[in-house]
Design a protein around this motif. Sequence first.
Motif, PDB file in Angstrom:
ATOM      1  N   ALA A 123       0.834  -1.208   0.000  1.00  0.00           N
ATOM      2  CA  ALA A 123       0.000   0.000   0.000  1.00  0.00           C
ATOM      3  C   ALA A 123       0.869   1.257   0.000  1.00  0.00           C
ATOM      4  N   CYS A 124       1.939   1.245   0.796  1.00  0.00           N
ATOM      5  CA  CYS A 124       2.867   2.391   0.809  1.00  0.00           C
ATOM      6  C   CYS A 124       3.445   2.637  -0.578  1.00  0.00           C
ATOM      7  N   LYS A 125       3.870   1.575  -1.222  1.00  0.00           N
ATOM      8  CA  LYS A 125       4.463   1.697  -2.557  1.00  0.00           C
ATOM      9  C   LYS A 125       3.433   2.185  -3.580  1.00  0.00           C
ATOM     10  N   ALA A 126       2.233   1.625  -3.541  1.00  0.00           N
ATOM     11  CA  ALA A 126       1.196   1.995  -4.499  1.00  0.00           C
ATOM     12  C   ALA A 126       0.783   3.453  -4.359  1.00  0.00           C
ATOM     13  N   LEU A 127       0.805   3.955  -3.125  1.00  0.00           N
ATOM     14  CA  LEU A 127       0.388   5.338  -2.871  1.00  0.00           C
ATOM     15  C   LEU A 127       1.550   6.324  -2.930  1.00  0.00           C
ATOM     16  N   GLY A 128       2.756   5.815  -3.169  1.00  0.00           N
ATOM     17  CA  GLY A 128       3.914   6.691  -3.349  1.00  0.00           C
ATOM     18  C   GLY A 128       4.538   7.218  -2.080  1.00  0.00           C
ATOM     19  N   TYR A 129       4.385   6.492  -0.968  1.00  0.00           N
ATOM     20  CA  TYR A 129       5.008   6.940   0.279  1.00  0.00           C
ATOM     21  C   TYR A 129       6.388   6.313   0.429  1.00  0.00           C
ATOM     22  N   PRO A 130       7.371   7.081   0.865  1.00  0.00           N
ATOM     23  CA  PRO A 130       8.709   6.509   1.091  1.00  0.00           C
ATOM     24  C   PRO A 130       8.645   5.441   2.168  1.00  0.00           C
ATOM     25  N   LEU A 131       9.474   4.410   2.006  1.00  0.00           N
ATOM     26  CA  LEU A 131       9.309   3.218   2.826  1.00  0.00           C
ATOM     27  C   LEU A 131      10.646   2.567   3.129  1.00  0.00           C
ATOM     28  N   LEU A 132      10.790   2.119   4.366  1.00  0.00           N
ATOM     29  CA  LEU A 132      11.902   1.261   4.770  1.00  0.00           C
ATOM     30  C   LEU A 132      11.309  -0.049   5.255  1.00  0.00           C
ATOM     31  N   GLU A 133      11.648  -1.151   4.595  1.00  0.00           N
ATOM     32  CA  GLU A 133      11.183  -2.471   4.992  1.00  0.00           C
ATOM     33  C   GLU A 133      12.246  -3.164   5.839  1.00  0.00           C
ATOM     34  N   ILE A 134      11.822  -3.758   6.932  1.00  0.00           N
ATOM     35  CA  ILE A 134      12.723  -4.522   7.802  1.00  0.00           C
ATOM     36  C   ILE A 134      12.212  -5.952   7.855  1.00  0.00           C
ATOM     37  N   ASN A 135      13.028  -6.889   7.423  1.00  0.00           N
ATOM     38  CA  ASN A 135      12.625  -8.293   7.347  1.00  0.00           C
ATOM     39  C   ASN A 135      13.602  -9.174   8.117  1.00  0.00           C
ATOM     40  N   GLY A 136      13.790  -8.859   9.388  1.00  0.00           N
ATOM     41  CA  GLY A 136      14.716  -9.627  10.202  1.00  0.00           C
ATOM     42  C   GLY A 136      16.163  -9.261   9.980  1.00  0.00           C
ATOM     43  N   ASP A 137      16.386  -8.150   9.282  1.00  0.00           N
ATOM     44  CA  ASP A 137      17.753  -7.749   8.937  1.00  0.00           C
ATOM     45  C   ASP A 137      18.088  -6.371   9.505  1.00  0.00           C
ATOM     46  N   TYR A 138      17.470  -6.013  10.639  1.00  0.00           N
ATOM     47  CA  TYR A 138      17.642  -4.654  11.163  1.00  0.00           C
ATOM     48  C   TYR A 138      19.062  -4.378  11.622  1.00  0.00           C
ATOM     49  N   SER A 139      19.533  -3.195  11.263  1.00  0.00           N
ATOM     50  CA  SER A 139      20.729  -2.608  11.853  1.00  0.00           C
ATOM     51  C   SER A 139      20.487  -1.112  11.946  1.00  0.00           C
ATOM     52  N   ARG A 140      21.115  -0.475  12.895  1.00  0.00           N
ATOM     53  CA  ARG A 140      20.867   0.952  13.101  1.00  0.00           C
ATOM     54  C   ARG A 140      21.247   1.774  11.877  1.00  0.00           C
ATOM     55  N   ASP A 141      22.200   1.286  11.086  1.00  0.00           N
ATOM     56  CA  ASP A 141      22.616   1.998   9.876  1.00  0.00           C
ATOM     57  C   ASP A 141      21.477   2.137   8.878  1.00  0.00           C
ATOM     58  N   MET A 142      20.522   1.217   8.922  1.00  0.00           N
ATOM     59  CA  MET A 142      19.394   1.268   7.990  1.00  0.00           C
ATOM     60  C   MET A 142      18.588   2.553   8.147  1.00  0.00           C
ATOM     61  N   LEU A 143      18.584   3.111   9.348  1.00  0.00           N
ATOM     62  CA  LEU A 143      17.763   4.296   9.611  1.00  0.00           C
ATOM     63  C   LEU A 143      18.292   5.535   8.905  1.00  0.00           C
ATOM     64  N   ALA A 144      19.500   5.457   8.367  1.00  0.00           N
ATOM     65  CA  ALA A 144      20.038   6.578   7.589  1.00  0.00           C
ATOM     66  C   ALA A 144      19.212   6.818   6.319  1.00  0.00           C
ATOM     67  N   LYS A 145      18.455   5.817   5.901  1.00  0.00           N
ATOM     68  CA  LYS A 145      17.613   5.936   4.704  1.00  0.00           C
ATOM     69  C   LYS A 145      16.346   6.752   4.970  1.00  0.00           C
TER      70      LYS A 145
END
Length: 285
Positions: free
Chosen positions: A22-44
């Motif tokens: 739904a986020c993608k279809a409506l054009g909202y920026p998105l960060l997906e976390i699928n068991g691969d979280y690291s704090r560096d990801m939040l830089a996105k």
Amino acid sequence: MKCFWIVENFAKEPSFKGLTDACKALGYPLLEINGDYSRDMLAKVDSPCVVLNGSIKMVKLVREGLPFNYHPVTYCDFPNYRCSSYYTHFGPYLFNDKYCLMTLKELVRQKYDVWGHYGKDGVVFIRPDSGEKTFQAGLLDIIDLAQLHESNKDCEHDLMLVSTPKNIRWEGRFVVSRRKEIIASSTYRFQGQVAKIPSVPEETTKFCKKLLNTVSYLPDSVFCYDICQDNDGECWLLELTSFSSAGLYETDKKAIVEKVSEIALEDWNIWGRTATYQPDPEDEN
């Protein structure tokens, strides 16, 4: 500015993919976390207006990892979801209407009195007072109390709710807001079995609207009512659930993304005008 969504698929089930789709279809920026979280990801995360949906653990990690000026980040103000915080506001509508609040250690001390007063068919219903779900809610036989206590010594002084067991026929989740609106809803259990259905009985929707219009308690700008029906078809509030740590089942994900994004941006605009910088104590060392 657009709301930035962070979605963790911590249960590996379709409702989370539905939210990211739904986020993608409506054009909202998105960060997906699928068991691969690291704090560096939040830089996105490149927008200060942020909303998370994920596990309770991820709620805490993301709050700690994002800069001070990012808001609201999580609709999950934990103290507001304690039974001891909201039960008095919803008194006549509560499913667990015969209850007491006590610590686990006190339950052990007073077990015979408690089972005598609240027990039914040899069991009581228990759940943590905390919305952080420190242990699994459910029915407890008095013979299993010692094992429960031994397994939860770390929280034996935390409050818990003890109630008389009752039968539930239907359960559903309603995503609601401070605007007193129902954003989306879904059935998730029927007659004790998992039943994820994108609709709810009409009378439960009416009951949800009644709660919104008669009870002023708002734990967050967006949150969830878990509503149930007993065997007679009567509707009750089962519990409050935070939006950011809620499973969304078969709710309308596009409606959720659109409405929650609107509210988050409103909250950001209000908060951004009043917030003041609070330095991290570690930065002063």
